[in-house]
Write a protein that holds these residues in place. Structure first.
Motif, PDB file in Angstrom:
ATOM      1  N   ARG A 340       0.838  -1.219   0.000  1.00  0.00           N
ATOM      2  CA  ARG A 340       0.000   0.000   0.000  1.00  0.00           C
ATOM      3  C   ARG A 340       0.861   1.252   0.000  1.00  0.00           C
ATOM      4  N   TRP A 341       1.928   1.215   0.767  1.00  0.00           N
ATOM      5  CA  TRP A 341       2.828   2.365   0.904  1.00  0.00           C
ATOM      6  C   TRP A 341       3.467   2.726  -0.429  1.00  0.00           C
ATOM      7  N   LEU A 342       3.938   1.730  -1.163  1.00  0.00           N
ATOM      8  CA  LEU A 342       4.556   1.995  -2.458  1.00  0.00           C
ATOM      9  C   LEU A 342       3.539   2.546  -3.455  1.00  0.00           C
ATOM     10  N   ALA A 343       2.339   1.980  -3.454  1.00  0.00           N
ATOM     11  CA  ALA A 343       1.312   2.460  -4.386  1.00  0.00           C
ATOM     12  C   ALA A 343       0.932   3.896  -4.091  1.00  0.00           C
ATOM     13  N   ARG A 344       0.920   4.272  -2.821  1.00  0.00           N
ATOM     14  CA  ARG A 344       0.598   5.646  -2.437  1.00  0.00           C
ATOM     15  C   ARG A 344       1.771   6.589  -2.731  1.00  0.00           C
ATOM     16  N   LEU A 345       2.981   6.107  -2.476  1.00  0.00           N
ATOM     17  CA  LEU A 345       4.182   6.936  -2.645  1.00  0.00           C
ATOM     18  C   LEU A 345       4.506   7.170  -4.117  1.00  0.00           C
ATOM     19  N   ASP A 346       4.321   6.126  -4.922  1.00  0.00           N
ATOM     20  CA  ASP A 346       4.765   6.170  -6.318  1.00  0.00           C
ATOM     21  C   ASP A 346       3.730   5.479  -7.209  1.00  0.00           C
ATOM     22  N   PRO A 347       2.577   6.122  -7.416  1.00  0.00           N
ATOM     23  CA  PRO A 347       1.528   5.471  -8.212  1.00  0.00           C
ATOM     24  C   PRO A 347       1.938   5.216  -9.655  1.00  0.00           C
ATOM     25  N   GLU A 348       2.926   5.958 -10.163  1.00  0.00           N
ATOM     26  CA  GLU A 348       3.386   5.746 -11.545  1.00  0.00           C
ATOM     27  C   GLU A 348       4.351   4.578 -11.658  1.00  0.00           C
ATOM     28  N   GLU A 349       4.745   3.984 -10.515  1.00  0.00           N
ATOM     29  CA  GLU A 349       5.645   2.837 -10.471  1.00  0.00           C
ATOM     30  C   GLU A 349       6.978   3.126 -11.148  1.00  0.00           C
ATOM     31  N   GLU A 350       7.560   4.252 -10.790  1.00  0.00           N
ATOM     32  CA  GLU A 350       8.877   4.601 -11.327  1.00  0.00           C
ATOM     33  C   GLU A 350      10.002   3.891 -10.582  1.00  0.00           C
ATOM     34  N   VAL A 351       9.811   3.611  -9.287  1.00  0.00           N
ATOM     35  CA  VAL A 351      10.876   2.991  -8.492  1.00  0.00           C
ATOM     36  C   VAL A 351      10.487   1.593  -8.010  1.00  0.00           C
ATOM     37  N   TRP A 352       9.364   1.078  -8.512  1.00  0.00           N
ATOM     38  CA  TRP A 352       8.954  -0.282  -8.159  1.00  0.00           C
ATOM     39  C   TRP A 352       8.031  -0.790  -9.245  1.00  0.00           C
ATOM     40  N   ARG A 353       7.686  -2.052  -9.189  1.00  0.00           N
ATOM     41  CA  ARG A 353       6.786  -2.608 -10.180  1.00  0.00           C
ATOM     42  C   ARG A 353       5.991  -3.752  -9.556  1.00  0.00           C
ATOM     43  N   ARG A 354       4.682  -3.627  -9.567  1.00  0.00           N
ATOM     44  CA  ARG A 354       3.833  -4.721  -9.081  1.00  0.00           C
ATOM     45  C   ARG A 354       3.892  -5.848 -10.106  1.00  0.00           C
ATOM     46  N   CYS A 355       4.241  -7.024  -9.671  1.00  0.00           N
ATOM     47  CA  CYS A 355       4.374  -8.150 -10.599  1.00  0.00           C
ATOM     48  C   CYS A 355       4.069  -9.485  -9.942  1.00  0.00           C
TER      49      CYS A 355
END
Length: 671
Positions: A340-355
């Motif tokens: 949840r934290w990553l999705a809120r912090l970086d919704p464009e997924e520049e520094v992470w990727r849901r996979c």
């Protein structure tokens, strides 16, 4: 509910609410509980009822307007339901509270709505749509436990999923105003029981208020027995009366008779906090404090912004125990929190990727362990599920030869880029340098740098992995260095592509920017940072063991799989003896050894002495190879404790992470 072996409620999926949608007098479909045969909100005007009963009943408009404390105003609720009460409280807070104020919402729910039902229910109020969207987007899977949601920069919501009385008994935090909601006592007597009222009183601040729609005798008697003064007030609509009141002298915070050493230090408002270490533990802690308006200095020997472009990937994953234990609870909570934290912090997924992540079962022993895990933990399939080899291969995008556990919501992360982004959070000042010593300076701390310069801070967080024990105050905490080498392969055109992070003895995420990261080696006690060709060979062997067909396809595509051709990154991680992180106040080891010396002779003779801590000194360390799942949650834990807020974990799990736990174990074992 039967407790799990670790004494907490079972770690399992919760039953979601069963709704009927019945037309209200205006012909609009309104949610109705099929299980309790009761409405979620008034058919006349649910929002007006909320504003009358819960907002006016707790005098929130005037209390918000007068709020000047550095800590947030805390509202507790029994029965989240559709979330309407929370959204109305948030709107009231925005309308009346000063700009610097913060609001913290704590709500319990035993039968959470599905995300689809939640959206449909809240769609009745278009003017709440933006707030509803923030709630719906972060709405957690129905897993028992604490789920922290960031509604906006000033408003935080902790959803405690499970039985209200049980959840509040496990709450580490205190409340200013209560919304006693839930289905009517006649229809849901299980909630309105003495244990609930006792837990509410025990988690109240002096002068905490309450309001409830019901005037049932069981509620009046329960409130009075718990220490609340109640009075009747005009009800809403066809309800003639409601109850409201307050508790002037709540019960003293329960003494930790069995574990007095975990008694937390008294809170004091932070002004300037120094965070030493700008890796994921330190950077996430600095960002968590800065979001709360704290002035933060983030200190590191390296300028991590210069490293942000390196093609390094880490996995957000966990390996949970087959049998329920507190460590697994912490890591599962951390996995869901980080997602949840990553999705809120970086919704464009520049520094992470849901996979998603696949955890292969490469042998019979691991297959039996995974089968036992699934039998013991009936979690939602959206959190974890078992796959046979064929399904695992379809998920991975390459053929695999073993069954697996799949964590669909896990991810891969660019850790260096993430840390650089966190360091740019408004309110953080970065200082490059090496802190050589810490000394008490009045009520704060003096940090002396290698160059001889000094900096003052009210409070300090140590987050320097293997170097966290270099200070006299933190040296008694046992830490083990663990060397890990990651290998990197530049992929040729036409190379096969993974769809999931795949873990077994090592891990390999989908390639990013044409580079495949895989590994990593595990070298306890090894602190050599030089790259080793032998470790590249070991990583290649592990990759081929787990994904032989993938490696064969890489060779066919022309990839150079010679160990000498690989590049790599070496890191020295830190681990604790029990492999759980340290997150909390730093204990005064000498005082603990003196206060609890009797434990060495008789572990049942527990002195009634609260644990002494180094005032204003905190630590987040020993995150090992799973820091992406533990460090962000530990950051919220520390920031919440420092800023006098409800904590994002149950009290037993907070204690499980306490840095002093090993001191007590060593005393009992005579070490």
């Amino acid at each position: 509910m039967t407790a799990a072996p670790d004494g907490l409620p079972p770690l399992a999926a919760l039953e979601t609410a069963r709704l009927d949608w019945r037309d209200d007098p205006d012909g609009e479909a309104a949610p109705h509980s099929a299980a309790f045969d009761d409405v979620y909100f008034s058919r006349q005007d649910g929002r007006a009822e909320t504003e009358h009963v819960f907002l006016a009943g707790n005098r929130l408009p005037e209390r918000f307007a007068a709020w000047r404390a550095t800590r947030p105003f805390v509202i507790g609720e029994t029965g989240c339901g559709t979330g309407l009460n929370l959204l109305c409280a948030w709107a009231c807070f925005d309308a009346h509270a000063p700009a610097g104020a913060r609001l913290h919402l704590v709500s319990t729910e035993k039968f959470p709505l599905t995300r689809e039902d939640l959206a449909r229910a809240l769609g009745a109020w278009p003017d709440l749509a933006e707030r509803a969207r923030a709630l719906i987007e972060q709405w957690p899977r129905p897993v028992a436990g604490v789920h922290r949601l960031w509604l906006d920069e000033r408003v935080t919501l902790d959803l405690h999923l499970g039985d209200a009385a049980e959840r509040l008994a496990l709450l580490e935090g205190r409340v200013d105003a209560w919304f006693l909601d839930g289905f009517a006592p006649a229809r849901n007597p299980e909630m309105w029981r003495p244990e609930l009222f006792a837990a509410i009183a025990a988690r109240s601040r002096p002068g905490a208020t309450f309001a409830t729609f019901t005037c049932a005798g069981v509620v009046k008697r329960g409130l009075a027995a718990a220490g609340f003064a109640w009075r009747k007030a005009p009800g809403f609509g066809r309800k003639r009366e409601m109850l409201c009141g307050e508790i002037e002298a709540p019960p003293a915070q329960a003494r930790r008779h069995a574990t007095p050493w975990f008694t937390p230090p008294a809170p004091r408002p932070p002004h300037r906090v120094a965070v030493i270490g700008a890796g994921i533990a330190g950077a996430s802690t600095a960002a968590a404090l800065a979001r709360r308006g704290v002035e933060v200095t983030l200190i590191d020997r390296l300028d991590r912004a210069e490293l942000a472009e390196l093609p390094l990937q880490g996995a957000l994953y966990v390996k949970l125990a087959a049998d329920t234990n507190r460590q697994s609870r912490v890591y599962l909570a951390g996995l869901l929190h980080s997602r949840r934290w990553l999705a809120r912090l970086d919704p464009e997924e520049e520094v992470w990727r849901r996979c998603g992540v696949l955890q292969l079962a490469l042998g019979e022993k691991e297959q039996r362990r995974q089968a036992r895990f699934l039998a013991n933990h009936p979690l939602p399939e959206a959190v974890v599920r078992g796959l046979d080899a064929e399904a695992a291969g379809a998920a991975a995008g390459v053929a695999v030869e073993a069954p697996a556990l799949e964590y669909p919501e896990a991810a891969w992360v660019r850790p260096l880029a993430l840390c650089a982004r966190l360091a740019r959070t408004p309110g953080i000042r970065f200082r490059q340098g090496e802190v050589r010593s810490l000394e008490r300076d009045g009520e704060g701390w003096r940090l002396t740098f290698a160059e001889g310069e000094a900096e003052l801070a009210d409070q300090v967080v140590v987050a320097t992995a293997t170097e966290a024990g270099r200070f006299a105050e933190t040296a008694p905490l046992p830490l083990q260095p663990v060397r890990g080498q990651l290998s990197q392969l530049r992929l040729p055109p036409g190379a096969p592509a993974l769809k999931r992070v795949v873990c077994a003895g090592g891990y390999v995420p989908p390639a990013a920017d044409g580079v495949l990261n895989f590994g990593a080696t595990f070298g306890p006690g090894d602190t050599d940072t030089a790259e080793r060709e032998a470790d590249h060979a070991a990583n290649l062997a592990e990759l081929e063991h787990g994904l032989p067909r993938f490696v064969a396809a890489l060779r066919e595509a022309g990839a150079n799989l010679s160990p000498a051709a690989l590049s790599g990154v070496v890191g020295i991680r830190a681990a604790s003896p029990d492999k759980s992180p340290y997150a909390g106040p730093v204990p005064d080891a000498a005082a603990w050894r003196a206060s609890y010396a009797v434990l060495a002779r008789d572990a049942t003779r527990i002195p009634d002495v609260p644990g002494a801590h180094h005032d204003g000194l905190w630590i987040s360390a020993a995150h090992g190879s799973r820091g992406m799942a533990s460090a962000p949650l530990c950051a919220e834990l520390l920031a919440s404790r420092i800023c006098d807020e409800p904590l994002p974990l149950e009290q037993p799990l907070v204690d499980h992470l306490h840095p002093g736990r090993r001191l007590i174990r060593d005393l009992i074992q005579g070490k």
